[in-house]
Motif scaffolding. Structure first.
Motif, short mmCIF file in Angstrom:
data_model
loop_
_atom_site.label_atom_id
_atom_site.label_comp_id
_atom_site.label_asym_id
_atom_site.label_seq_id
_atom_site.Cartn_x
_atom_site.Cartn_y
_atom_site.Cartn_z
N SER A 142 -5.69 19.61 17.53
CA SER A 142 -7.12 19.89 17.74
C SER A 142 -7.94 18.98 16.83
CB SER A 142 -7.40 21.37 17.44
OG SER A 142 -7.15 21.63 16.08
N PRO A 143 -9.21 18.72 17.14
CA PRO A 143 -10.04 17.85 16.27
C PRO A 143 -10.11 18.34 14.82
CG PRO A 143 -11.16 18.32 18.32
CD PRO A 143 -9.90 19.16 18.32
N GLU A 144 -10.14 19.63 14.66
CA GLU A 144 -10.18 20.17 13.29
C GLU A 144 -8.91 19.81 12.53
OE1 GLU A 144 -10.82 24.34 13.42
OE2 GLU A 144 -12.89 24.16 14.15
N ASP A 145 -7.80 19.93 13.25
CA ASP A 145 -6.52 19.59 12.61
C ASP A 145 -6.47 18.10 12.28
OD1 ASP A 145 -5.61 22.11 12.63
OD2 ASP A 145 -4.47 21.93 14.50
N GLU A 146 -7.00 17.26 13.16
CA GLU A 146 -7.00 15.81 12.90
C GLU A 146 -7.82 15.48 11.65
OE1 GLU A 146 -7.64 12.75 15.89
OE2 GLU A 146 -7.03 14.22 17.41
N GLU A 147 -8.96 16.14 11.57
CA GLU A 147 -9.81 15.94 10.39
C GLU A 147 -9.07 16.32 9.11
OE1 GLU A 147 -12.82 14.82 8.07
OE2 GLU A 147 -12.61 14.45 10.22
N GLU A 148 -8.41 17.47 9.18
CA GLU A 148 -7.65 17.93 8.01
C GLU A 148 -6.53 16.94 7.69
OE1 GLU A 148 -6.37 21.96 8.43
OE2 GLU A 148 -5.41 21.96 6.46
N LEU A 149 -5.92 16.43 8.76
CA LEU A 149 -4.82 15.47 8.56
C LEU A 149 -5.33 14.21 7.87
CD1 LEU A 149 -1.77 15.29 9.33
CD2 LEU A 149 -2.50 13.90 11.28
N ARG A 150 -6.50 13.71 8.26
CA ARG A 150 -7.08 12.52 7.63
C ARG A 150 -7.34 12.77 6.15
NH1 ARG A 150 -11.37 11.19 12.20
NH2 ARG A 150 -9.95 10.33 13.76
N GLN A 151 -7.93 13.95 5.91
CA GLN A 151 -8.20 14.28 4.49
C GLN A 151 -6.90 14.31 3.68
OE1 GLN A 151 -10.43 17.93 4.35
NE2 GLN A 151 -12.38 16.93 4.86
N LEU A 152 -5.90 14.90 4.29
CA LEU A 152 -4.62 14.99 3.59
C LEU A 152 -4.02 13.59 3.38
CD1 LEU A 152 -3.04 18.10 5.35
CD2 LEU A 152 -3.71 17.92 2.96
N GLU A 153 -4.16 12.72 4.39
CA GLU A 153 -3.64 11.36 4.22
C GLU A 153 -4.39 10.63 3.11
OE1 GLU A 153 -3.94 9.70 8.11
OE2 GLU A 153 -1.84 10.15 8.62
N GLY A 154 -5.71 10.87 3.10
CA GLY A 154 -6.49 10.25 2.03
C GLY A 154 -6.04 10.75 0.66
N GLN A 155 -5.80 12.05 0.56
CA GLN A 155 -5.32 12.60 -0.71
C GLN A 155 -3.97 12.01 -1.09
OE1 GLN A 155 -5.40 16.86 -0.27
NE2 GLN A 155 -7.53 17.01 -0.96
N ILE A 156 -3.13 11.82 -0.06
CA ILE A 156 -1.80 11.28 -0.34
C ILE A 156 -1.91 9.86 -0.90
CG2 ILE A 156 0.31 10.42 0.77
CD1 ILE A 156 0.11 12.89 2.64
N THR A 157 -2.77 9.01 -0.29
CA THR A 157 -2.91 7.65 -0.80
C THR A 157 -3.47 7.67 -2.23
OG1 THR A 157 -5.05 7.54 0.32
CG2 THR A 157 -3.16 6.52 1.44
N GLU A 158 -4.44 8.60 -2.48
CA GLU A 158 -4.96 8.72 -3.85
C GLU A 158 -3.85 9.09 -4.83
OE1 GLU A 158 -8.40 11.20 -4.49
OE2 GLU A 158 -9.36 10.39 -2.69
N LEU A 159 -3.04 10.04 -4.39
CA LEU A 159 -1.95 10.49 -5.27
C LEU A 159 -0.95 9.36 -5.53
CD1 LEU A 159 -1.33 14.07 -3.88
CD2 LEU A 159 -2.14 13.47 -6.16
N PHE A 160 -0.69 8.55 -4.47
CA PHE A 160 0.22 7.43 -4.69
C PHE A 160 -0.36 6.43 -5.67
CE2 PHE A 160 2.79 8.57 -0.89
CZ PHE A 160 4.03 8.33 -1.44
N ALA A 161 -1.68 6.21 -5.55
CA ALA A 161 -2.34 5.30 -6.49
C ALA A 161 -2.21 5.83 -7.91
CB ALA A 161 -3.80 5.13 -6.11
N LEU A 162 -2.45 7.14 -8.06
CA LEU A 162 -2.31 7.76 -9.38
C LEU A 162 -0.88 7.62 -9.90
CD1 LEU A 162 -4.36 11.09 -9.10
CD2 LEU A 162 -4.71 9.25 -10.74
N LEU A 163 0.05 7.83 -8.96
CA LEU A 163 1.45 7.74 -9.34
C LEU A 163 1.79 6.34 -9.85
CD1 LEU A 163 3.80 9.79 -9.15
CD2 LEU A 163 4.52 8.64 -7.09
N GLU A 164 1.26 5.33 -9.13
CA GLU A 164 1.50 3.95 -9.57
C GLU A 164 0.93 3.73 -10.97
OE1 GLU A 164 0.92 0.07 -7.17
OE2 GLU A 164 0.60 1.73 -5.77
N LYS A 165 -0.33 4.21 -11.15
CA LYS A 165 -0.96 4.05 -12.47
C LYS A 165 -0.10 4.72 -13.56
CE LYS A 165 -5.86 3.70 -11.32
NZ LYS A 165 -7.14 4.43 -11.33
N SER A 166 0.34 5.94 -13.27
CA SER A 166 1.10 6.67 -14.29
C SER A 166 2.44 5.98 -14.54
CB SER A 166 1.30 8.12 -13.87
OG SER A 166 2.00 8.18 -12.65
N GLU A 167 3.02 5.37 -13.48
CA GLU A 167 4.27 4.64 -13.70
C GLU A 167 4.05 3.43 -14.60
OE1 GLU A 167 5.91 3.79 -9.89
OE2 GLU A 167 7.00 5.68 -9.78
#
Ligand code: ZN
Length: 137
Positions: free
Chosen positions: A10-35
């Motif tokens: 559903s469109p709502e789920d897609e929106e949530e999925l995008r937000q989650l993907e954005g959070q994931i990329t942020e977390l990976f960036a943080l992970l790289e920094k912390s590494e």
């Protein structure tokens, strides 16, 4: 499970999925920094360990020397020679030749009739007075 349902979201789920993907990329960036930080801290840690080893090697000889010196000094100089000799000498001197009183019965006082020197201050001969029979010697 999740991937099987991707096609009929559903469109709502897609929106949530995008937000989650954005959070994931942020977390990976943080992970790289912390590494990166971790690797920097590891380098620093190894440097500090090397410094500690150097300092320990420097401090070891002095730490082993100082207690040896102290243990040699204490028994040889202070305890056997000075204290017993001093007290035994005083005990021998402090005996009244008139009545035989010893120790604290004998008081050492200045003999003001016998001046040893005048400057820088007057120093008198010492005389002993027996407090029991008032005998001076
Ligand atoms: Zn006496």
């Amino acid at each position: 499970m999740m991937y099987n349902n991707l096609n009929n979201l559903s469109p709502e789920d897609e929106e949530e999925l995008r937000q989650l993907e954005g959070q994931i990329t942020e977390l990976f960036a943080l992970l790289e920094k912390s590494e990166i930080q971790i690797s920097l801290l590891k380098d620093e840690n190894s440097q500090l360990k090397a410094q500690i080893q150097k300092l320990q090697q420097k401090s070891r000889p002095s730490q082993y020397k100082s207690p040896q010196v102290e243990t040699i000094k204490v028994p040889k100089e202070v305890i056997p020679t000075i204290i017993p000799a001093d007290t035994s000498l005083r005990q021998n001197k402090r005996k009244c030749p008139n009545c035989g009183a010893m120790g604290f019965s004998i008081k050492e006082v200045d003999d003001k009739t016998k001046i040893i020197c005048y400057s820088p201050r007057r120093i008198y001969m010492k005389k002993r007075v027996c407090t029991k029979c008032r005998f001076e010697f």
